[in-house]
Design an enzyme around this catalytic site. Structure first.
Site, PDB file in Angstrom:
ATOM      1  N   TYR A  37       0.766  -1.055  -0.210  1.00 58.73           N
ATOM      2  CA  TYR A  37       0.018  -0.122  -0.076  1.00 58.73           C
ATOM      3  C   TYR A  37       0.832   1.478  -0.153  1.00 58.73           C
ATOM      4  O   TYR A  37       0.634   2.174  -0.644  1.00 58.73           O
ATOM      5  CB  TYR A  37      -0.895  -0.049   1.262  1.00 58.73           C
TER       6      TYR A  37
ATOM      7  N   HIS B 204       2.518   1.803  -3.194  1.00 59.85           N
ATOM      8  CA  HIS B 204       1.668   1.807  -4.480  1.00 59.85           C
ATOM      9  C   HIS B 204       1.475   3.302  -5.152  1.00 59.85           C
ATOM     10  O   HIS B 204       1.343   4.034  -4.471  1.00 59.85           O
ATOM     11  CB  HIS B 204       0.095   1.186  -3.939  1.00 59.85           C
TER      12      HIS B 204
END
Length: 110
Positions: free
Chosen positions: A78, A81
């Site tokens: 995450y 990303h």
């Protein structure tokens, strides 16, 4: 058996927006933040709220954002990303204060 990196991880962000940021801009940023759960697979849930404490121990933080992941690897995915990086580049300059903590919830009792 679950490895040391497996299991639910909570990603907590405490924030204080700069005083000059208008409420509609804050609302827009929160909607964008909430939408990350639809765009980044490892992000399983998102919750947020404003400080309502009467203890006056919030040290100036006004908002809390909580994201849920299945593992520390999910948090790492995450954080790196491209969609999160793009959002962070929009959000962070709007903040006067920020604190991030990742933790694994522990169960109390049997």
């Amino acid at each position: 058996m679950e490895g040391p990196k497996g299991g639910v991880v909570k990603h907590i962000l405490l924030a204080k927006f700069k005083d000059e940021i208008p409420p509609d801009k804050i609302d827009q940023l929160i909607k964008q933040y909430a939408n990350l759960v639809n765009l980044i697979e490892p992000m399983k849930a998102f919750h947020w709220g404003k400080d309502v404490s009467r203890e006056n121990l919030q040290q100036g933080f006004t908002h809390v954002f909580e994201s849920t992941f299945d593992s520390t690897e999910g948090v790492a995915e995450y954080v790196s990303h491209p969609v999160h990086v793009e959002f962070a580049n929009l959000m962070l300059p709007q903040l006067e204060k920020v604190l991030v903590i990742d933790y694994k919830p522990e169960k109390v009792g049997p």
